[in-house]
Scaffold this motif. Structure first.
Motif, PDB file in Angstrom:
ATOM      1  N   VAL A   1       0.861  -1.178   0.000  1.00  0.00           N
ATOM      2  CA  VAL A   1       0.000   0.000   0.000  1.00  0.00           C
ATOM      3  C   VAL A   1       0.899   1.231   0.000  1.00  0.00           C
ATOM      4  N   LEU A   2       0.679   2.129  -0.943  1.00  0.00           N
ATOM      5  CA  LEU A   2       1.432   3.375  -1.032  1.00  0.00           C
ATOM      6  C   LEU A   2       0.562   4.511  -0.508  1.00  0.00           C
ATOM      7  N   LEU A   3       1.063   5.210   0.495  1.00  0.00           N
ATOM      8  CA  LEU A   3       0.340   6.333   1.091  1.00  0.00           C
ATOM      9  C   LEU A   3       1.064   7.634   0.787  1.00  0.00           C
ATOM     10  N   LEU A   4       0.356   8.577   0.172  1.00  0.00           N
ATOM     11  CA  LEU A   4       0.923   9.877  -0.159  1.00  0.00           C
ATOM     12  C   LEU A   4       0.038  10.982   0.408  1.00  0.00           C
ATOM     13  N   GLY A   5       0.613  12.147   0.608  1.00  0.00           N
ATOM     14  CA  GLY A   5      -0.159  13.311   1.048  1.00  0.00           C
ATOM     15  C   GLY A   5      -0.830  13.094   2.390  1.00  0.00           C
ATOM     16  N   ASP A   6      -2.112  13.428   2.466  1.00  0.00           N
ATOM     17  CA  ASP A   6      -2.861  13.320   3.717  1.00  0.00           C
ATOM     18  C   ASP A   6      -2.945  11.881   4.211  1.00  0.00           C
ATOM     19  N   GLN A   7      -2.911  10.917   3.286  1.00  0.00           N
ATOM     20  CA  GLN A   7      -2.981   9.511   3.688  1.00  0.00           C
ATOM     21  C   GLN A   7      -1.719   9.102   4.452  1.00  0.00           C
ATOM     22  N   HIS A   8      -0.590   9.617   4.012  1.00  0.00           N
ATOM     23  CA  HIS A   8       0.683   9.386   4.708  1.00  0.00           C
ATOM     24  C   HIS A   8       0.621   9.981   6.113  1.00  0.00           C
ATOM     25  N   THR A   9       0.148  11.212   6.221  1.00  0.00           N
ATOM     26  CA  THR A   9       0.026  11.871   7.524  1.00  0.00           C
ATOM     27  C   THR A   9      -0.910  11.094   8.440  1.00  0.00           C
ATOM     28  N   LYS A  10      -1.979  10.586   7.868  1.00  0.00           N
ATOM     29  CA  LYS A  10      -2.974   9.837   8.638  1.00  0.00           C
ATOM     30  C   LYS A  10      -2.344   8.609   9.295  1.00  0.00           C
ATOM     31  N   LEU A  11      -1.465   7.928   8.559  1.00  0.00           N
ATOM     32  CA  LEU A  11      -0.817   6.744   9.125  1.00  0.00           C
ATOM     33  C   LEU A  11      -0.042   7.094  10.388  1.00  0.00           C
ATOM     34  N   TRP A  12       0.747   8.156  10.322  1.00  0.00           N
ATOM     35  CA  TRP A  12       1.610   8.475  11.459  1.00  0.00           C
ATOM     36  C   TRP A  12       0.824   9.064  12.616  1.00  0.00           C
ATOM     37  N   ASN A  13      -0.342   9.614  12.341  1.00  0.00           N
ATOM     38  CA  ASN A  13      -1.244  10.000  13.425  1.00  0.00           C
ATOM     39  C   ASN A  13      -1.800   8.759  14.114  1.00  0.00           C
ATOM     40  N   ILE A  14      -2.075   7.724  13.321  1.00  0.00           N
ATOM     41  CA  ILE A  14      -2.524   6.452  13.901  1.00  0.00           C
ATOM     42  C   ILE A  14      -1.448   5.881  14.810  1.00  0.00           C
ATOM     43  N   VAL A  15      -0.196   5.921  14.338  1.00  0.00           N
ATOM     44  CA  VAL A  15       0.913   5.413  15.144  1.00  0.00           C
ATOM     45  C   VAL A  15       1.006   6.178  16.461  1.00  0.00           C
ATOM     46  N   LYS A  16       0.941   7.505  16.380  1.00  0.00           N
ATOM     47  CA  LYS A  16       1.039   8.321  17.603  1.00  0.00           C
ATOM     48  C   LYS A  16      -0.138   8.064  18.543  1.00  0.00           C
ATOM     49  N   ASP A  17      -1.331   7.994  17.999  1.00  0.00           N
ATOM     50  CA  ASP A  17      -2.504   7.742  18.833  1.00  0.00           C
ATOM     51  C   ASP A  17      -2.409   6.396  19.528  1.00  0.00           C
ATOM     52  N   THR A  18      -1.890   5.402  18.810  1.00  0.00           N
ATOM     53  CA  THR A  18      -1.743   4.057  19.383  1.00  0.00           C
ATOM     54  C   THR A  18      -0.716   4.046  20.500  1.00  0.00           C
ATOM     55  N   LEU A  19       0.436   4.679  20.248  1.00  0.00           N
ATOM     56  CA  LEU A  19       1.507   4.684  21.246  1.00  0.00           C
ATOM     57  C   LEU A  19       1.153   5.541  22.459  1.00  0.00           C
ATOM     58  N   ARG A  20       0.379   6.582  22.233  1.00  0.00           N
ATOM     59  CA  ARG A  20      -0.019   7.459  23.343  1.00  0.00           C
ATOM     60  C   ARG A  20      -0.782   6.680  24.421  1.00  0.00           C
ATOM     61  N   GLU A  21      -1.473   5.630  23.984  1.00  0.00           N
ATOM     62  CA  GLU A  21      -2.271   4.833  24.910  1.00  0.00           C
ATOM     63  C   GLU A  21      -1.437   3.875  25.756  1.00  0.00           C
ATOM     64  N   ILE A  22      -0.220   3.564  25.296  1.00  0.00           N
ATOM     65  CA  ILE A  22       0.560   2.533  25.995  1.00  0.00           C
ATOM     66  C   ILE A  22       1.900   3.027  26.523  1.00  0.00           C
TER      67      ILE A  22
END
Length: 200
Positions: free
Chosen positions: A52-73
């Motif tokens: 899966v290739l993520l560009l633009g806002d989709q790329h940003t969305k992935l790393w927000n998911i990563v941060k949101d996930t890690l923030r919980e643990i």
């Protein structure tokens, strides 16, 4: 850039300071990914790799998911440095390549060839690794810096849901890339004589 193959492999490094600039078109990036998926070998020609290739806002969305996930643990104090690393080294890039393996194909091979059933998951990882190296090297040859990250399995469920991917796709690695802002440090090599044996 179109370096010779050996030059491209030698030049490939991990870049952790990225900008969201690109020296090539999105179509050229897409072609890199498609070329690798089409031409990289796989065990029993299983063609189990999914990308899966993520560009633009989709790329940003992935790393927000990563941060949101890690923030919980992660503790609030530790998360500060984690967030800073993600923002400056991964989210700051131009795009991300996600590498998956299709479990249904691997499981199908295990059933069809029971003698090798314990090896197919291993060979599937080999296949993914070859795709990762090929894409990484070609991205760098196009002028990008990249690195390989592994926030799976922590983000698997959120990624599958966000991009509506098949649940049988197993996330293997994430490759953020972008225009490099600085060169990586010198790389040290162990003596090649300790790593290669030749018999004539």
């Amino acid at each position: 850039m179109e370096r010779k193959f050996k030059e491209a492999l030698a030049h490939r490094r991990s870049y952790y300071a990225l900008s969201n600039k690109s020296l090539v078109s999105n179509e050229e990036i897409e072609e890199i990914v498609k070329f690798a998926v089409k031409n990289i070998p796989s065990a029993f020609n299983s063609q189990s790799t999914r990308v899966v290739l993520l560009l633009g806002d989709q790329h940003t969305k992935l790393w927000n998911i990563v941060k949101d996930t890690l923030r919980e643990i992660v503790s609030a104090e530790a998360f500060k440095s984690t967030e800073n690393k993600i923002d400056k080294s991964f989210a700051s890039g131009y795009g991300t390549v996600l590498f998956f393996e299709e479990r249904m194909i691997v499981e199908g091979l295990q059933k069809s060839f029971p003698t090798y059933q314990d090896r197919f998951p291993v060979w599937s990882q080999h296949t993914s690794a070859m795709h990762q190296l090929a894409v990484w090297t070609m991205l760098e040859d196009a002028g990008f810096g990249a690195s390989l990250q592994h926030y799976n399995p922590l983000i698997d469920e959120a990624v599958t849901k966000e991009w509506q991917l098949p649940e049988t796709w197993e996330l293997i690695a994430q490759m953020p890339f972008g225009a490099p802002l600085q060169e990586p440090g010198a790389k040290e090599f162990n003596p090649i004589e300790e790593r290669v044996r030749i018999f004539k």
